[in-house]
Design a protein around this motif. Sequence first.
Motif, PDB file in Angstrom:
ATOM      1  N   GLN A 213      58.204 -42.564 -13.586  1.00 45.81           N
ATOM      2  CA  GLN A 213      57.712 -42.440 -14.961  1.00 45.81           C
ATOM      3  C   GLN A 213      57.767 -43.771 -15.709  1.00 45.81           C
ATOM      4  O   GLN A 213      57.027 -43.967 -16.664  1.00 45.81           O
ATOM      5  CB  GLN A 213      58.524 -41.393 -15.724  1.00 45.81           C
ATOM      6  CG  GLN A 213      58.345 -39.996 -15.215  1.00 45.81           C
ATOM      7  CD  GLN A 213      59.202 -39.000 -15.972  1.00 45.81           C
ATOM      8  OE1 GLN A 213      59.841 -39.329 -16.975  1.00 45.81           O
ATOM      9  NE2 GLN A 213      59.205 -37.766 -15.506  1.00 45.81           N
TER      10      GLN A 213
ATOM     11  N   ARG B  33      60.134 -45.132 -17.667  1.00 43.65           N
ATOM     12  CA  ARG B  33      60.900 -45.222 -18.924  1.00 43.65           C
ATOM     13  C   ARG B  33      62.261 -45.820 -18.617  1.00 43.65           C
ATOM     14  O   ARG B  33      63.075 -45.208 -17.949  1.00 43.65           O
ATOM     15  CB  ARG B  33      61.085 -43.840 -19.548  1.00 43.65           C
ATOM     16  CG  ARG B  33      59.811 -43.099 -19.790  1.00 43.65           C
ATOM     17  CD  ARG B  33      59.141 -43.614 -21.008  1.00 43.65           C
ATOM     18  NE  ARG B  33      57.954 -42.818 -21.275  1.00 43.65           N
ATOM     19  CZ  ARG B  33      57.071 -43.137 -22.150  1.00 43.65           C
ATOM     20  NH1 ARG B  33      57.217 -44.213 -22.869  1.00 43.65           N
ATOM     21  NH2 ARG B  33      56.004 -42.389 -22.335  1.00 43.65           N
TER      22      ARG B  33
ATOM     23  N   ASP C 144      64.039 -39.479 -18.002  1.00 43.01           N
ATOM     24  CA  ASP C 144      62.900 -38.574 -18.070  1.00 43.01           C
ATOM     25  C   ASP C 144      62.405 -38.549 -19.512  1.00 43.01           C
ATOM     26  O   ASP C 144      63.192 -38.345 -20.435  1.00 43.01           O
ATOM     27  CB  ASP C 144      63.329 -37.180 -17.617  1.00 43.01           C
ATOM     28  CG  ASP C 144      62.175 -36.209 -17.487  1.00 43.01           C
ATOM     29  OD1 ASP C 144      61.034 -36.575 -17.841  1.00 43.01           O
ATOM     30  OD2 ASP C 144      62.421 -35.085 -17.029  1.00 43.01           O
ATOM     31  N   GLU C 145      61.113 -38.742 -19.726  1.00 40.69           N
ATOM     32  CA  GLU C 145      60.587 -38.808 -21.095  1.00 40.69           C
ATOM     33  C   GLU C 145      60.695 -37.475 -21.826  1.00 40.69           C
ATOM     34  O   GLU C 145      60.836 -37.438 -23.040  1.00 40.69           O
ATOM     35  CB  GLU C 145      59.154 -39.313 -21.101  1.00 40.69           C
ATOM     36  CG  GLU C 145      58.166 -38.435 -20.362  1.00 40.69           C
ATOM     37  CD  GLU C 145      56.789 -39.063 -20.326  1.00 40.69           C
ATOM     38  OE1 GLU C 145      56.376 -39.652 -21.341  1.00 40.69           O
ATOM     39  OE2 GLU C 145      56.129 -38.967 -19.289  1.00 40.69           O
ATOM     40  N   ARG C 146      60.652 -36.350 -21.113  1.00 38.81           N
ATOM     41  CA  ARG C 146      60.767 -35.041 -21.756  1.00 38.81           C
ATOM     42  C   ARG C 146      62.222 -34.626 -21.977  1.00 38.81           C
ATOM     43  O   ARG C 146      62.509 -33.883 -22.903  1.00 38.81           O
ATOM     44  CB  ARG C 146      60.055 -33.973 -20.945  1.00 38.81           C
ATOM     45  CG  ARG C 146      58.538 -34.116 -21.040  1.00 38.81           C
ATOM     46  CD  ARG C 146      57.843 -33.012 -20.319  1.00 38.81           C
ATOM     47  NE  ARG C 146      57.831 -33.363 -18.892  1.00 38.81           N
ATOM     48  CZ  ARG C 146      57.697 -32.509 -17.897  1.00 38.81           C
ATOM     49  NH1 ARG C 146      57.591 -31.229 -18.147  1.00 38.81           N
ATOM     50  NH2 ARG C 146      57.678 -32.929 -16.660  1.00 38.81           N
TER      51      ARG C 146
ATOM     52  N   PRO D 154      65.676 -36.844 -21.937  1.00 37.45           N
ATOM     53  CA  PRO D 154      66.373 -38.111 -21.695  1.00 37.45           C
ATOM     54  C   PRO D 154      67.757 -37.961 -21.068  1.00 37.45           C
ATOM     55  O   PRO D 154      68.314 -38.934 -20.587  1.00 37.45           O
ATOM     56  CB  PRO D 154      66.484 -38.733 -23.089  1.00 37.45           C
ATOM     57  CG  PRO D 154      65.434 -38.086 -23.890  1.00 37.45           C
ATOM     58  CD  PRO D 154      65.288 -36.696 -23.335  1.00 37.45           C
TER      59      PRO D 154
END
Length: 106
Positions: free
Chosen positions: A17, A19, A90-92, A94
């Motif tokens: 991802q 991030r 994880d962007e959804r 954190p």
Amino acid sequence: MGILHTLGLEDRKIISQGRETAGTVTRVKTCWWIKVNTKHVRMGPLDGAKFPHIIYFTYSVGGVTYQGSRYVRYFLRCPAKGEKLAVFYDERNPARYAVSPQGVSL
């Protein structure tokens, strides 16, 4: 997080991802109960013995501080307390994280 996460078996999806944030090692624990003998002939019980480590770290995303841990194999350099490392999240969610192989020498 579970044992699979501590061992880093779910990292590829999170790293893909992209991030990334900086993390700081807060504690290093040596796994004394897992001794790996690296010599064929030893002069004593700890001659050539190597031990894996578990590192504990903190990282921040959006002003919220999260904690994590990671198992570091015996043959790799373990980061010291206070050292910085790259943490992917994880962007959804954190709270789900992965440690960069370059950042912790996994």
